[in-house]
Design an enzyme around this catalytic site. Sequence first.
Site, mmCIF file in Angstrom:
data_model
loop_
_atom_site.group_PDB
_atom_site.id
_atom_site.type_symbol
_atom_site.label_atom_id
_atom_site.label_comp_id
_atom_site.label_asym_id
_atom_site.label_seq_id
_atom_site.Cartn_x
_atom_site.Cartn_y
_atom_site.Cartn_z
ATOM 1 N N HIS A 174 -7.510 -6.163 -2.028
ATOM 2 C CA HIS A 174 -7.702 -4.985 -2.875
ATOM 3 C C HIS A 174 -6.392 -4.606 -3.557
ATOM 4 O O HIS A 174 -5.348 -4.578 -2.911
ATOM 5 C CB HIS A 174 -8.184 -3.790 -2.038
ATOM 6 C CG HIS A 174 -9.624 -3.889 -1.644
ATOM 7 N ND1 HIS A 174 -10.324 -2.856 -1.081
ATOM 8 C CD2 HIS A 174 -10.503 -4.921 -1.750
ATOM 9 C CE1 HIS A 174 -11.572 -3.232 -0.853
ATOM 10 N NE2 HIS A 174 -11.704 -4.481 -1.234
ATOM 11 N N TYR A 196 -11.071 7.417 -0.351
ATOM 12 C CA TYR A 196 -10.655 8.503 0.539
ATOM 13 C C TYR A 196 -11.071 9.803 -0.147
ATOM 14 O O TYR A 196 -10.594 10.101 -1.233
ATOM 15 C CB TYR A 196 -9.137 8.492 0.749
ATOM 16 C CG TYR A 196 -8.633 7.347 1.603
ATOM 17 C CD1 TYR A 196 -8.417 6.077 1.061
ATOM 18 C CD2 TYR A 196 -8.360 7.541 2.953
ATOM 19 C CE1 TYR A 196 -7.948 5.031 1.850
ATOM 20 C CE2 TYR A 196 -7.882 6.499 3.751
ATOM 21 C CZ TYR A 196 -7.690 5.248 3.193
ATOM 22 O OH TYR A 196 -7.225 4.225 3.978
ATOM 23 N N PRO A 223 -6.081 7.283 12.060
ATOM 24 C CA PRO A 223 -6.417 6.120 11.222
ATOM 25 C C PRO A 223 -6.328 6.347 9.712
ATOM 26 O O PRO A 223 -6.516 5.405 8.946
ATOM 27 C CB PRO A 223 -7.866 5.803 11.634
ATOM 28 C CG PRO A 223 -8.403 7.073 12.181
ATOM 29 C CD PRO A 223 -7.244 7.806 12.790
ATOM 30 N N LYS A 260 -2.664 2.433 9.620
ATOM 31 C CA LYS A 260 -1.352 1.902 9.990
ATOM 32 C C LYS A 260 -1.224 1.337 11.415
ATOM 33 O O LYS A 260 -0.214 0.716 11.737
ATOM 34 C CB LYS A 260 -0.286 3.007 9.841
ATOM 35 C CG LYS A 260 -0.027 3.396 8.399
ATOM 36 C CD LYS A 260 0.647 2.271 7.651
ATOM 37 C CE LYS A 260 0.753 2.492 6.176
ATOM 38 N NZ LYS A 260 0.337 1.338 5.386
ATOM 39 N N TYR A 292 1.352 2.735 1.520
ATOM 40 C CA TYR A 292 0.024 2.212 1.846
ATOM 41 C C TYR A 292 0.025 0.686 1.924
ATOM 42 O O TYR A 292 -0.547 0.105 2.842
ATOM 43 C CB TYR A 292 -1.002 2.711 0.823
ATOM 44 C CG TYR A 292 -2.422 2.556 1.307
ATOM 45 C CD1 TYR A 292 -2.993 3.486 2.166
ATOM 46 C CD2 TYR A 292 -3.195 1.449 0.919
ATOM 47 C CE1 TYR A 292 -4.294 3.326 2.633
ATOM 48 C CE2 TYR A 292 -4.491 1.286 1.375
ATOM 49 C CZ TYR A 292 -5.039 2.228 2.231
ATOM 50 O OH TYR A 292 -6.323 2.064 2.695
HETATM 51 C C1 PHB Z 1 -11.614 0.821 8.238
HETATM 52 O O1 PHB Z 1 -12.149 0.071 7.405
HETATM 53 O O2 PHB Z 1 -11.971 0.809 9.427
HETATM 54 C C2 PHB Z 1 -10.546 1.742 7.814
HETATM 55 C C3 PHB Z 1 -10.069 1.676 6.521
HETATM 56 C C4 PHB Z 1 -9.069 2.544 6.124
HETATM 57 C C5 PHB Z 1 -8.584 3.481 6.997
HETATM 58 C C6 PHB Z 1 -9.049 3.543 8.299
HETATM 59 C C7 PHB Z 1 -10.045 2.670 8.705
HETATM 60 O O3 PHB Z 1 -7.618 4.342 6.581
#
Ligand code: PHB
Length: 383
Positions: free
Chosen positions: A72, A197, A285, A289, A376
């Site tokens: 991505h 997000y 999460p 990270k 990120y």
């Molecule tokens: C996930 O796909 O499990 C995932 C993706 C991004 C995050 C946390 C978990 O910030």
Amino acid sequence: MRTQVAIVGGGPAGLMLARLLELRGIESVVLEARDREYVQQRVRAGVLEQPTMDLMDEVGVGERMHREGLVHHGVELRFAGEGHRIALSDLTGGRAISIYGQQEVVKDLIDARQASGLPLYFEVSDVSVDPDAPRVEFTHEDSRHVLDCDFIAGCDGSHGVCRPAIASVLTEYHRDYPFGWLGILARCRPASEELIYCHHERGFALASMRSMEVTRMYLQVPPDEDADRWSDEEIWDELDRRFGMEVNRGEVFEKGVTPMRSSVVEPMQHAKLYLAGDAAHIVPPTGAKGLNTAMADVCLLAHAIEASYGGDDAKLAAYSERALERVWRVQHFSWWMTSMLHRFAGDDDFQLKLQLSQLRYTTSSPAQATALAENYVGLPFAA
Ligand code: PHB
Ligand code: APR
């Protein structure tokens, strides 16, 4: 038994450390409490930073990641009903992330370990560590074993035995967040090509994926929420409400609540015991990270152990200090993302306006967008 490095824990940290040591001609034994099936099925994170992808390649286990992982080049921040793309690669000189489940990383590393015919014991129990000797004792297939070594690597996660073994010299820093994430895996196309997000007055939501056929979604919920209180229908309806669009739906085949907390112990070493990964620190999460920070730790540790066998102990002495610099950067980033995107109980409208202002600034100022992007995609691992 004797080895050079006794590695407690066969998660991503322990297995990657073993691989890095193997490539440096350093012997190790990996001890894992669970069985192979369990560690390969356990659903965890799914985002690899650029430095983690590079590390997988460097140690020769990146082939399936390139074939099956989804690269991505951006992520979306969604707030006030509108999506705003952060162009990760454009802002970071071409760096990117890859969607590749943690259990796939674990599978690849276990396969590599077994292909090399090197010791990896599953289902060990009653593990005890003596950081001064140094020595690890454990039970495997009903026999008690004593493993003498030069170093112990504590890679046994947040519920392991290594951190408690040196608790008397540690300072612990904690932050609990007053919410959790209800996560699902479902068989359908992802909501969008890139991760979303989403900030919403009803709470945070995240649209992620494991493949083009499997979607991974999360909803901010109370910290002690019972996942079974939510029907699949209610979850999809709430996702639609927060994202402000109809997301693709499919069969939900995994559902659970993840607590949100941060913790760090200092120092990450004592005597001949060195902690790495979740054994030393946990992040919420939100910044994706956890796995990546574990990889950064073991990279540093492998270099330091190699230098020590070459007669230079300075890197090993400085391991904790060096590792913690990056750990705290990651803690800050994870806290910042979490604070900007979630609704906290008792938040007033002033707080809501501050969050929206921060989100608008982050998505409109190249300087602020770049700050998000470089954290990120992952700050470089120290060599
Ligand atoms: C996930 O796909 O499990 C995932 C993706 C991004 C995050 C946390 C978990 O910030
Ligand atoms: N003896 C041997 N192994 C143990 C013991 C023990 N006493 N206690 C725990 N383990 C094993 C666990 O079963 C697990 O497989 O140690 C491993 C630790 O792995 P993880 O918990 O995955 O931690 P780590 O390798 O540091 O990986 C980084 O960050 O945010 C998270 O999801 C991310 O799990 C990932 C982690």
